[in-house]
Design an enzyme around this catalytic site. Structure first.
Site, short mmCIF file in Angstrom:
data_model
loop_
_atom_site.label_atom_id
_atom_site.label_comp_id
_atom_site.label_asym_id
_atom_site.label_seq_id
_atom_site.Cartn_x
_atom_site.Cartn_y
_atom_site.Cartn_z
CD GLU A 107 -1.95 5.14 4.67
OE1 GLU A 107 -1.48 5.29 5.80
OE2 GLU A 107 -2.50 6.06 4.05
CE1 TYR B 74 -3.91 -1.87 5.79
CE2 TYR B 74 -2.99 0.13 4.84
CZ TYR B 74 -3.57 -1.11 4.69
OH TYR B 74 -3.80 -1.61 3.43
CB SER C 219 -0.86 -0.03 1.27
OG SER C 219 -1.32 1.26 1.58
O1 G4F Z 1 -10.99 6.41 2.32
P1 G4F Z 1 -9.98 6.41 3.40
O2 G4F Z 1 -10.39 5.80 4.69
O3 G4F Z 1 -8.68 5.73 2.78
P2 G4F Z 1 -7.14 5.72 3.23
O4 G4F Z 1 -6.98 6.00 4.67
O5 G4F Z 1 -6.39 6.60 2.31
O6 G4F Z 1 -6.73 4.20 2.99
C1 G4F Z 1 -7.14 3.45 1.85
O7 G4F Z 1 -6.16 3.53 0.83
C2 G4F Z 1 -4.86 3.01 1.18
C3 G4F Z 1 -3.93 3.19 -0.01
O8 G4F Z 1 -4.31 2.38 -1.05
C4 G4F Z 1 -4.99 1.56 1.57
F1 G4F Z 1 -3.78 1.08 1.95
C5 G4F Z 1 -5.97 1.42 2.72
O9 G4F Z 1 -6.15 0.05 3.03
C6 G4F Z 1 -7.32 2.00 2.29
O10 G4F Z 1 -7.82 1.25 1.22
O11 G4F Z 1 -9.51 7.90 3.72
C7 G4F Z 1 -9.04 8.77 2.72
C8 G4F Z 1 -8.87 10.15 3.31
C9 G4F Z 1 -8.07 10.18 4.60
O12 G4F Z 1 -7.15 11.25 4.57
C10 G4F Z 1 -9.09 10.45 5.68
O13 G4F Z 1 -8.59 11.15 6.79
O14 G4F Z 1 -10.14 10.67 3.63
C11 G4F Z 1 -10.07 11.30 4.90
N1 G4F Z 1 -11.41 11.35 5.50
C12 G4F Z 1 -12.10 12.48 5.77
N2 G4F Z 1 -13.27 12.18 6.32
C13 G4F Z 1 -12.16 10.28 5.86
C14 G4F Z 1 -13.34 10.80 6.38
N3 G4F Z 1 -11.93 8.95 5.77
C15 G4F Z 1 -12.93 8.11 6.20
N4 G4F Z 1 -12.74 6.79 6.10
N5 G4F Z 1 -14.10 8.60 6.74
C16 G4F Z 1 -14.35 9.94 6.85
O15 G4F Z 1 -15.41 10.35 7.33
#
Ligand code: G4F
Length: 330
Positions: A136, A158, A134
């Site tokens: 990450e 993670y 990832s």
């Molecule tokens: O959609 P996210 O939760 O994805 P994140 O953390 O980037 O991780 C995903 O992608 C990675 C890279 O491929 C993978 F390794 C991992 O397993 C997963 O698939 O969050 C994306 C962004 C973050 O910056 C988070 O802080 O959105 C921001 N965000 C803002 N509000 C939120 C929210 N994320 C989530 N989940 N929920 C919210 O309400």
């Protein structure tokens, strides 16, 4: 290798990537075996349409009960299936949640990969192994965009677990000559994305608000930026990596970033609503730490494997919102 001999084993087969990969592999003529937990609710899973297809299920698609923490069972499954290709996609993948349940996240994303590599090492027949690494792992990245050679500097439990597993894959490739690859995937989305990831959460809320089923949407950091691609393209990259003469690691990304705010704007534009009226900030969705800026350079996979992205950011947003609207219409 002839088509008839190609047998794939997928961990995480019921997830977004697992389901698209299963469809791709079935289309390529593989027999596909998936590991599912006893608790997996197959009724609502993303492969339910395949499980209900009598021409496929039990003939070219098979499911085996197993758990990433249970090495004995995994070993037994490998012996029974004798896979020629293994795609290791399973594990807790929510970055925010990994701050709340770090130990189990590290067991699943880190130790389980080691367990599978050891099993792969012991197989009498040669096999090819894909590890879902990832972006990450780069966390507070020291360069933009990141490549396969960018040092790992994870910023979440993670990310730490994925960095550990990614380096183990490299060690096993160098030390034992195994055909093992890391796909360093940036965010990839689709209508099958889990509902607690930000893109699906936004697409779902925009559709529901437009139909009067919800009144607002609470989010964390709107300024966070991500390199968002289409999941269907990314599973193709996984498959391509295992079709090469030699194993290697590849960054899979679009090379473009957008903010969460831009995703919100685009999603609400699809349903023709003013997003500012409905979106609220809830600090409980903010994370203790955010990666600096993750954007990938996919030159290597494009040049060497001929991989390409299909569609734009705005098309992806539209596809996700329209899928939600269609589901509500049904
Ligand atoms: O959609 P996210 O939760 O994805 P994140 O953390 O980037 O991780 C995903 O992608 C990675 C890279 O491929 C993978 F390794 C991992 O397993 C997963 O698939 O969050 C994306 C962004 C973050 O910056 C988070 O802080 O959105 C921001 N965000 C803002 N509000 C939120 C929210 N994320 C989530 N989940 N929920 C919210 O309400």
């Amino acid at each position: 290798m002839t088509m008839a001999q190609r047998t794939a084993l997928i961990t995480g087969i019921t997830g977004q990537d697992g389901s698209y990969l299963t469809e791709l592999l079935l289309g390529e003529g593989y027999a596909v075996h998936g590991v599912v937990r006893r608790t997996s609710n197959l009724q609502r899973s993303r492969i339910e349409h395949l499980r209900r297809d009598e021409k496929i299920y039990g003939k070219r698609l098979f499911l085996h009960y197993g758990d990433l923490s249970d090495g004995t069972t995994l070993r037994r499954i490998f012996r029974a299936v004798q896979p020629t290709e293994v795609y290791h996609l399973a594990g807790q993948s929510h970055v925010g949640l990994s701050f709340e349940i770090p130990e189990s996240t590290c067991d699943e994303a880190g130790m389980a990969t080691l367990r599978l590599l050891e099993i792969a090492r012991d197989q009498p027949q040669p096999l090819r192994f894909y590890h879902a690494s990832s972006s990450e792992i780069f966390g507070n990245a020291i360069e933009l965009p990141q490549t396969e050679n960018t040092p790992m500097l994870p910023a979440s439990p993670y990310g730490c677990a994925k960095a550990f597993a990614t380096q183990l894959v490299r060690v096993y490739r160098q030390s034992y000559g195994l055909f093992v690859c890391n796909g360093i995937l940036y965010n990839h989305e689709s209508p099958r994305r889990g509902e607690n990831f930000v893109t699906r959460k936004i697409a779902r809320a925009a559709a529901r608000i437009s139909r009067g089923l919800d009144t607002d949407l609470t989010l964390g950091n709107l300024e966070s930026r991500r390199d968002w691609g289409r999941a269907q393209d990314y599973v193709r990259a996984m498959w391509l990596m295992l079709q090469q003469e030699t194993p290697d690691d590849y960054v899979v990304a679009t090379g473009e970033t957008h903010s969460v705010r831009e995703f919100v704007e685009a999603a609400f534009a699809v349903v023709d609503l003013p997003w500012k009226k409905y979106v609220r900030h809830d600090p409980s969705f903010d994370r203790p730490a955010e990666p600096a800026q993750l954007v990938g350079c996919a030159d290597k996979i494009r040049k060497r494997l001929g991989w390409e992205v299909t569609g734009t950011f705005l098309q992806l947003v539209r596809e996700m919102v329209e899928a939600e609207l269609e589901q509500l219409g049904r």
